[in-house]
Scaffold this active site. Structure first.
Site, PDB file in Angstrom:
ATOM      1  N   TRP A  67     -27.492  56.495 102.415  1.00 29.06           N
ATOM      2  CA  TRP A  67     -27.432  56.146 101.396  1.00 29.06           C
ATOM      3  C   TRP A  67     -26.910  55.830  99.705  1.00 29.06           C
ATOM      4  CZ3 TRP A  67     -31.220  58.003  98.528  1.00 29.06           C
ATOM      5  CH2 TRP A  67     -32.132  59.217  99.464  1.00 29.06           C
ATOM      6  N   ASN A  68     -26.747  57.276  99.921  1.00 34.42           N
ATOM      7  CA  ASN A  68     -26.965  57.763  98.514  1.00 34.42           C
ATOM      8  C   ASN A  68     -25.951  57.334  98.001  1.00 34.42           C
ATOM      9  OD1 ASN A  68     -25.497  59.079 100.054  1.00 34.42           O
ATOM     10  ND2 ASN A  68     -26.496  60.996  98.645  1.00 34.42           N
ATOM     11  N   LYS A  97     -20.947  52.180 109.992  1.00 31.74           N
ATOM     12  CA  LYS A  97     -22.023  52.157 109.946  1.00 31.74           C
ATOM     13  C   LYS A  97     -23.522  52.337 108.293  1.00 31.74           C
ATOM     14  CE  LYS A  97     -26.234  54.157 111.492  1.00 31.74           C
ATOM     15  NZ  LYS A  97     -26.705  53.122 110.531  1.00 31.74           N
ATOM     16  N   PRO A  98     -23.757  52.020 107.583  1.00 33.42           N
ATOM     17  CA  PRO A  98     -24.099  52.301 106.552  1.00 33.42           C
ATOM     18  C   PRO A  98     -25.991  52.020 107.107  1.00 33.42           C
ATOM     19  CG  PRO A  98     -23.618  49.935 106.050  1.00 33.42           C
ATOM     20  CD  PRO A  98     -22.860  50.747 107.648  1.00 33.42           C
ATOM     21  N   GLY A 132     -24.621  63.067 106.289  1.00 31.35           N
ATOM     22  CA  GLY A 132     -26.175  62.915 106.373  1.00 31.35           C
ATOM     23  C   GLY A 132     -26.983  63.577 106.608  1.00 31.35           C
ATOM     24  N   SER A 133     -28.418  63.905 107.114  1.00 31.30           N
ATOM     25  CA  SER A 133     -30.006  64.905 107.105  1.00 31.30           C
ATOM     26  C   SER A 133     -28.594  65.987 108.517  1.00 31.30           C
ATOM     27  CB  SER A 133     -30.940  64.989 107.216  1.00 31.30           C
ATOM     28  OG  SER A 133     -30.630  63.948 108.304  1.00 31.30           O
ATOM     29  N   GLU A 150     -20.789  65.970 107.909  1.00 31.76           N
ATOM     30  CA  GLU A 150     -20.758  66.765 106.625  1.00 31.76           C
ATOM     31  C   GLU A 150     -22.839  66.524 106.428  1.00 31.76           C
ATOM     32  OE1 GLU A 150     -18.640  64.738 103.652  1.00 31.76           O
ATOM     33  OE2 GLU A 150     -17.189  65.925 104.548  1.00 31.76           O
ATOM     34  N   CYS A 194     -25.692  64.838  97.642  1.00 30.15           N
ATOM     35  CA  CYS A 194     -25.725  66.668  99.064  1.00 30.15           C
ATOM     36  C   CYS A 194     -25.731  67.636  98.248  1.00 30.15           C
ATOM     37  CB  CYS A 194     -25.409  65.990 100.012  1.00 30.15           C
ATOM     38  SG  CYS A 194     -23.816  66.359  99.941  1.00 30.15           S
ATOM     39  N   GLU A 203     -34.435  70.213 101.413  1.00 31.68           N
ATOM     40  CA  GLU A 203     -33.848  69.502 100.205  1.00 31.68           C
ATOM     41  C   GLU A 203     -34.307  68.579  99.919  1.00 31.68           C
ATOM     42  OE1 GLU A 203     -30.588  67.042 102.614  1.00 31.68           O
ATOM     43  OE2 GLU A 203     -28.536  67.095 100.674  1.00 31.68           O
TER      44      GLU A 203
HETATM   45  P1  ADP Z   1     -31.712  60.272 105.554  1.00 43.82           P
HETATM   46  O1  ADP Z   1     -32.636  60.998 106.204  1.00 43.82           O
HETATM   47  O2  ADP Z   1     -31.578  60.470 104.367  1.00 43.82           O
HETATM   48  O3  ADP Z   1     -31.698  58.958 105.326  1.00 43.82           O
HETATM   49  P2  ADP Z   1     -30.150  60.138 107.947  1.00 43.82           P
HETATM   50  O4  ADP Z   1     -29.117  62.319 108.165  1.00 43.82           O
HETATM   51  O5  ADP Z   1     -31.769  60.071 108.964  1.00 43.82           O
HETATM   52  O6  ADP Z   1     -30.349  60.525 106.616  1.00 43.82           O
HETATM   53  O7  ADP Z   1     -29.020  59.168 107.589  1.00 43.82           O
HETATM   54  C1  ADP Z   1     -27.492  58.877 107.742  1.00 43.82           C
HETATM   55  C2  ADP Z   1     -27.357  58.065 108.501  1.00 43.82           C
HETATM   56  O8  ADP Z   1     -27.419  58.105 110.264  1.00 43.82           O
HETATM   57  C3  ADP Z   1     -27.536  57.204 108.782  1.00 43.82           C
HETATM   58  O9  ADP Z   1     -26.949  55.714 108.855  1.00 43.82           O
HETATM   59  C4  ADP Z   1     -28.880  56.222 109.263  1.00 43.82           C
HETATM   60  O10 ADP Z   1     -29.103  55.150 110.070  1.00 43.82           O
HETATM   61  C5  ADP Z   1     -28.550  57.564 110.271  1.00 43.82           C
HETATM   62  N1  ADP Z   1     -28.963  57.754 111.520  1.00 43.82           N
HETATM   63  C6  ADP Z   1     -30.390  58.164 111.781  1.00 43.82           C
HETATM   64  N2  ADP Z   1     -30.982  58.658 113.316  1.00 43.82           N
HETATM   65  C7  ADP Z   1     -29.823  58.840 113.638  1.00 43.82           C
HETATM   66  C8  ADP Z   1     -29.436  58.784 115.091  1.00 43.82           C
HETATM   67  N3  ADP Z   1     -30.647  59.034 116.139  1.00 43.82           N
HETATM   68  N4  ADP Z   1     -28.442  58.572 115.867  1.00 43.82           N
HETATM   69  C9  ADP Z   1     -26.809  57.973 114.923  1.00 43.82           C
HETATM   70  N5  ADP Z   1     -27.440  57.768 113.801  1.00 43.82           N
HETATM   71  C10 ADP Z   1     -28.407  57.576 113.091  1.00 43.82           C
END
Ligand code: ADP
Length: 478
Positions: A151-152, A175-176, A227-228, A247, A281, A380
């Site tokens: 989302w950033n 998939k955002p 993402g994370s 990443e 990030c 982070e």
């Molecule tokens: P943040 O903690 O910064 O929101 P995330 O890593 O949870 O970062 O989210 C990054 C992306 O991964 C988002 O699009 C989120 O919806 C998606 N996401 C979260 N959980 C899952 C999962 N179990 N499988 C696939 N995608 C996921």
């Protein structure tokens, strides 16, 4: 007036066949801004089937034909920058003039660069042991990608996958997160107008469960994830043998050595901590300052921090808006409280700002004497915080720098070339920047984590979106 958004699946705008909607409010005003349908499994299956068809078709196109589509997207993109940047600020919170306009404009550049790159993406003619044998390689598309994005940078990060992915003949389902999908869906209209084959790009906003349905789907060939690290680890455990680009989280650091230009280092560190309210990030999340320049640096950082103007992100004067969401604001609260408990000294900020329409506005924060084991140093934070740690000498600074699993993009400030290489050779990080902010960015810079850390394996070149096929010919023996 809140908007009713639609999903973009197989080249059509649709409500989908699910029963639920996500309701989203703005971090800027707190108002309900849009509602977006939650896709059903049938919607996902339809997007995957259409993507398969599109990539099967595009693999037969020439690189020049694909480049032409990318350039059409690039041209149409420019006309929408202003409108989409406004939406981005409304849903994400970043300042319109200072950040959103450039963010959206730059997101379109991926198509222009990919169009150039793909025309020069040649295979090789490979020597053989037999006189009658000829062997060469061709770059084929990998196939159908799920691009799962954060989302950033809700428009730019998807385009890091869509630009080079499309140019090389892949189809992508983006998939955002459900709560930052409006600007991206709005830009989706450009794909339609540019004549992208139906299904080559679908956009399905959603939470983790929608991501999981894509990750485990048999019709998906590859995963692009930003993402994370925690979510990345989960994806890796579920995706099976799919290709991937991952990443993930970063935690700097920035090292300020004894011979650094202290003013420049302080300004770059402050910028890296407040840009996008620290929700990047590669934000400057961990500063390691050598003892001999500590006091001078702190004074310079406090002075540099005077540039930060927190406020309404639609106001031209503002350069820092609210945090995007509650979880991030609560994490900041937790990290600051933990640092204070461990004896760190808050020199500036350290709390949510009052007098704004939501409680997501966070004061720019400088914390000194941060113990290495505190959360703000180890994890982070993803907020507007500059945590200052200290080191006795260069060897100690490298040791502190490497005691993290999140070495994504580091920076070092020094005026000594040999010392710059000393750090670059030793800091375990995907990128090392010398004499600029960790927030330094080039569209298409090779970018990704470092081996042995939890930062993933990033995107180096356009070839990462291709599968190298070897073709071997046996000639008549004359
Ligand atoms: P943040 O903690 O910064 O929101 P995330 O890593 O949870 O970062 O989210 C990054 C992306 O991964 C988002 O699009 C989120 O919806 C998606 N996401 C979260 N959980 C899952 C999962 N179990 N499988 C696939 N995608 C996921």
């Amino acid at each position: 007036m809140a908007q009713d958004l639609k999903l973009f699946i197989a080249g059509e705008w649709t409500e989908g066949t699910g029963d639920d909607h996500y309701e989203v409010s703005s971090p800027v005003t707190g108002e309900h801004i849009y509602s977006v349908p939650k896709a059903s499994q049938a919607d996902i299956d339809r997007a995957v089937a259409a993507a398969r068809g599109a990539t099967e078709e595009m693999r037969h196109w020439t690189a020049f034909e694909r480049a032409e589509v990318c350039l059409r997207i690039y041209d149409l993109w420019q006309e929408r920058v202003d409108d989409v940047a406004r939406i981005l600020t409304m849903e994400q919170g970043k300042p319109f003039t200072e950040e959103s306009l450039e963010d959206i404009a730059e997101s379109g550049d991926y198509f222009q660069i990919a169009a150039e790159d793909v025309k020069r993406l040649a295979g090789e003619f490979i020597p053989t042991t037999e006189r009658t044998r000829r062997m060469f390689t061709v770059h084929r598309p990998v196939g159908v990608w799920a691009a799962i994005t954060p989302w950033n940078f809700p428009v730019m990060i998807p385009m890091e996958y869509v630009g080079p992915g499309l140019a090389t003949g892949n189809a992508l389902i983006v998939k955002p997160p459900e709560f930052t999908s409006w600007a991206l869906l709005e830009m989706g209209k450009v794909f339609e107008e540019a004549g992208v084959p139906k299904g080559a790009i679908s956009i399905i906003p959603g939470a983790g469960d929608i991501g999981e349905s894509l990750v485990t789907h048999n019709g998906i060939d590859a995963i692009g994830f930003t993402g994370s690290s925690a979510t990345g680890a989960r994806i890796v455990s579920q995706m099976g043998l799919k290709r991937s680009i991952l990443e993930m989280s970063g935690n700097g650091p920035t090292v300020v050595t004894g011979d650094a230009d202290i003013k420049k280092a302080a300004e770059a560190a402050v910028y890296g901590a407040y840009y996008n309210a620290g929700q990047v990030c590669v934000a400057t999340e961990r500063l390691i300052v050598l003892d001999e320049v500590h006091d001078e640096f702190v004074e310079a950082a406090m002075k540099a921090a005077e540039v930060v103007r927190l406020g309404d992100p639609f106001d031209d004067n503002t350069n820092m808006g609210p945090l995007n969401n509650r979880a991030t604001a609560e994490k900041m609260d937790r990290h600051v409280a933990d640092a204070v408990e461990r004896g760190a000294e808050v020199l500036l900020g350290g709390k949510r700002a009052t007098g704004h329409p939501t409680d997501l506005y966070y004061e720019f924060t400088v914390i000194d004497r941060v113990p290495e084991e505190s959360l703000v140093s180890q994890e982070e934070s993803f907020g507007p915080v500059l945590p200052i740690l200290s080191a006795r000498d260069d060897a100690d600074a490298v040791a502190v720098a490497n005691r993290t699993r999140l070495g994504l993009q580091a920076a070092v400030f020094t005026n000594d070339l040999t010392k710059a290489f000393y750090y670059a050779d030793r800091i375990r990080s995907g990128t090392v920047i010398v004499n600029d902010s960790t927030d330094t960015w080039e569209t298409f810079q090779p970018f990704g984590g470092a081996a042995g850390t939890d930062t993933g394996w990033g995107r180096q070149r356009i070839d990462d979106f291709t599968d190298l096929q070897t073709i071997v010919f046996s000639l008549r023996d004359e």
